[in-house]
Design an enzyme around this catalytic site. Structure first.
Site, PDB file in Angstrom:
ATOM      1  N   TRP A 147      40.829 -61.082 161.284  1.00 50.58           N
ATOM      2  CA  TRP A 147      41.374 -59.751 161.563  1.00 50.58           C
ATOM      3  C   TRP A 147      40.715 -58.756 160.614  1.00 50.58           C
ATOM      4  O   TRP A 147      41.041 -58.692 159.435  1.00 50.58           O
ATOM      5  CB  TRP A 147      42.890 -59.731 161.364  1.00 50.58           C
ATOM      6  CG  TRP A 147      43.668 -60.513 162.380  1.00 50.58           C
ATOM      7  CD1 TRP A 147      43.221 -60.990 163.581  1.00 50.58           C
ATOM      8  CD2 TRP A 147      45.045 -60.897 162.292  1.00 50.58           C
ATOM      9  NE1 TRP A 147      44.229 -61.649 164.239  1.00 50.58           N
ATOM     10  CE2 TRP A 147      45.365 -61.605 163.474  1.00 50.58           C
ATOM     11  CE3 TRP A 147      46.037 -60.707 161.330  1.00 50.58           C
ATOM     12  CZ2 TRP A 147      46.633 -62.130 163.715  1.00 50.58           C
ATOM     13  CZ3 TRP A 147      47.298 -61.223 161.566  1.00 50.58           C
ATOM     14  CH2 TRP A 147      47.597 -61.918 162.748  1.00 50.58           C
ATOM     15  N   GLU A 148      39.808 -57.960 161.116  1.00 51.82           N
ATOM     16  CA  GLU A 148      39.020 -57.075 160.252  1.00 51.82           C
ATOM     17  C   GLU A 148      39.252 -55.587 160.507  1.00 51.82           C
ATOM     18  O   GLU A 148      38.630 -54.747 159.858  1.00 51.82           O
ATOM     19  CB  GLU A 148      37.527 -57.374 160.441  1.00 51.82           C
ATOM     20  CG  GLU A 148      37.132 -58.813 160.182  1.00 51.82           C
ATOM     21  CD  GLU A 148      35.668 -59.075 160.485  1.00 51.82           C
ATOM     22  OE1 GLU A 148      34.821 -58.282 160.023  1.00 51.82           O
ATOM     23  OE2 GLU A 148      35.359 -60.054 161.191  1.00 51.82           O
ATOM     24  N   GLU A 149      40.145 -55.254 161.455  1.00 57.94           N
ATOM     25  CA  GLU A 149      40.281 -53.853 161.852  1.00 57.94           C
ATOM     26  C   GLU A 149      40.886 -52.991 160.748  1.00 57.94           C
ATOM     27  O   GLU A 149      40.476 -51.858 160.535  1.00 57.94           O
ATOM     28  CB  GLU A 149      41.123 -53.756 163.138  1.00 57.94           C
ATOM     29  CG  GLU A 149      40.573 -54.567 164.307  1.00 57.94           C
ATOM     30  CD  GLU A 149      39.126 -54.209 164.608  1.00 57.94           C
ATOM     31  OE1 GLU A 149      38.813 -53.005 164.708  1.00 57.94           O
ATOM     32  OE2 GLU A 149      38.297 -55.133 164.730  1.00 57.94           O
TER      33      GLU A 149
END
Length: 510
Positions: A147-149
């Site tokens: 999860w990089e957002e």
């Protein structure tokens, strides 16, 4: 190293005071001096450094009938969305629950956009279904949440991720019209970080409860944020503020069962810059691995790519593999995960290029560095620890001596290793590396590698070093000596008692 530190402490104390109490006090200091540095034990017996593959290589065999040699990889998994039951499972934003984010390209809000606006319970209910789907059986494996957002630390959401700050402030202003902008910003920060923490924490707790045999962690955590390599004087170091922010994420490290940092390169980084970049990122990950428990650190599996992020069809050279894979091994990580996108397997040509690269560059280097690391562990640590650089910021690597070894690809497509180490090779390991014990093991560090009679290590079927070394000439009264780096064994106690006896006897005779 620990023994030498103790020696200096002991003799300084003894010179100042010849009293028995001073000697006893120094004796009690020994365990803390000898057990400071531990590494996570191997997750698979006899595999001290684990290689994992996380790329869609099945296309090369399925579509183009071009099989790749994966014999050196212990765990494998494809990142494609419809593949389940793998050794490496990676959860992207659309594969685990209801992850809230904002598409920065289209501006579309997904699942509320920010963690404050999503139902945590609905997310966990959906996550349970997804985990059971992608992991139908709880075998040993890696569970990587990518999860990089947005980042759970408010200050790390710089442009273009500052949209999450702005949305959070807008939400607070809508609910509290009387607040000034600074007040709304402070409240938004608190609410965002709490919601983000709860979201990430409860997700990994759920994963651990459902599939405890998997190693759960978040991709890119921890991060060093040492991307300032275009600035003059770059040395790769992590900023102090980022180290502090990693410390503040102790809640995440306490629930993780593995760490998955990243060392991807781009073509703007020279070999020297890449080396410094990777070295400091891996070092920071190893530091963070000890935050939950210094005596029982988390395993660190470093994500690496075979190609550059800005040129996805250009493979890393051997020198760049040394800067990435070689650095990771020399610093004492638990393993490496090779990640790849569809770009390296999307056509017959790309599969042929990948196959050639693996045969001529990648696999020979993996064999080289892994056998060297395993040989060093066997000689220095009796396979109860890993060899780590004495000087972390040096360019000392665990490599086989090219003058004494030859790695060959035989006609049948299998690799073989020819040659044997010399005493000088082992002495070089001993001069530049030290033994870091696995958790809860009695770990002995060999004082004189000349006492080594044989080396017998393998990393795959037939990929071995099995060699007898000429026995050293022993002189009377000088038996082999082992330094025990654990405080719990009888040999350590007897060694120290003998030293104390000799010193006390010398003082008594004065």
């Amino acid at each position: 190293m620990g023994v030498l530190k103790f020696k200096h402490i002991f003799f300084r104390s003894f010179v100042k005071s010849s009293g028995v109490s001073q000697i006893v006090f120094t004796f009690l200091l020994i365990p803390c001096c000898l057990t400071l540095n531990f590494r996570a034990p191997p997750i698979i017996p006899n595999v001290p450094f684990l290689w994992a593959w996380n790329a869609p290589s099945e296309f090369c065999l399925g579509k183009f009938n071009e099989p790749l040699d994966m014999s050196l990889f212990t765990l494998m998994g494809s990142p494609r969305i419809n593949v389940t039951g793998q050794g490496v499972t990676i959860f992207y934003v659309d594969r685990l629950g209801y992850y809230p984010y904002i598409d920065l390209t289209t501006g579309v809000t997904v699942h509320g956009g920010i963690p404050q606006k999503v139902s945590l319970q609905d997310h966990l209910d959906k996550s349970k279904q997804d985990i059971l789907f992608y992991m139908p059986v709880d075998n040993l494996g890696m569970a990587v949440i990518d999860w990089e957002e947005w980042r759970p630390t408010w200050a790390r959401n710089w442009k273009p991720k500052d949209v999450y700050k702005n949305r959070s402030i807008e939400l607070v202003q809508q609910q509290n019209v009387q607040l000034s902008l600074p007040q709304a910003t402070d409240k938004a920060k608190q609410e965002f970080e709490k919601a983000g923490k709860d979201f990430m924490l409860e997700t990994i707790k759920l994963g651990r409860s459902l599939r405890p045999n998997h190693l759960w962690g978040y991709y890119l955590f921890p991060d060093c944020y040492n991307h300032h390599y275009r600035k003059p004087g770059y040395n790769g170091s992590c900023f102090d503020v980022e180290i502090k922010r990693n410390d503040d994420l102790s809640w995440l490290w306490n629930e993780s069962t593995a760490l998955y940092p990243s060392i991807y390169l781009n073509t703007q980084q020279s070999v020297v810059v890449a080396t410094l970049y990777v070295r400091n990122r891996v070092r920071e990950a190893i530091r963070v691995s000890k935050i939950p428990d210094a005596k029982n650190p988390l395993p660190v599996f470093v994500y690496a790519r075979l190609v550059f992020t800005d040129q996805v069809l250009k493979f890393l050279s051997r020198e760049e593999l040394v800067s990435t894979l070689g650095e990771t091994v020399a610093l004492g990580a638990s393993g490496i995960v090779i990640w790849g996108s569809l770009s390296i397997t999307r056509s017959m040509k790309s599969c042929l290029l990948l196959d050639t690269y693996m045969e001529t560059i990648l696999n020979p280097y993996i064999i080289n560095v892994t056998l060297a690391a395993k040989m060093c562990s066997q000689v220095l640590c009796q396979e109860q620890g890993v060899c780590i650089r004495k000087d972390w910021n040096s360019s000392d690597y665990l490599h086989l001596n090219p003058d004494n070894f030859d790695i060959r690809l035989e006609k049948g497509g299998k690799f073989t290793v020819h040659g044997k180490p010399t005493v000088e090779d082992l002495e070089e390991f001993s001069e530049k590396f030290y033994c870091s014990c696995y958790t809860n093991l009695s770990c002995k560090e060999k004082a004189d590698v000349k006492d080594t009679d044989a080396v017998d290590v393998c990393i795959a079927d037939g990929v071995c070093i099995d060699a007898s070394l000429k026995p050293p000439v022993e002189t009377e009264g000088s038996p082999p000596i082992f330094y025990n780096t654990s405080s719990s064994t009888v040999s350590t106690t007897m060694f120290i008692v003998n030293i104390l006896f000799l010193i006390i006897s010398s003082v008594a005779s004065l």
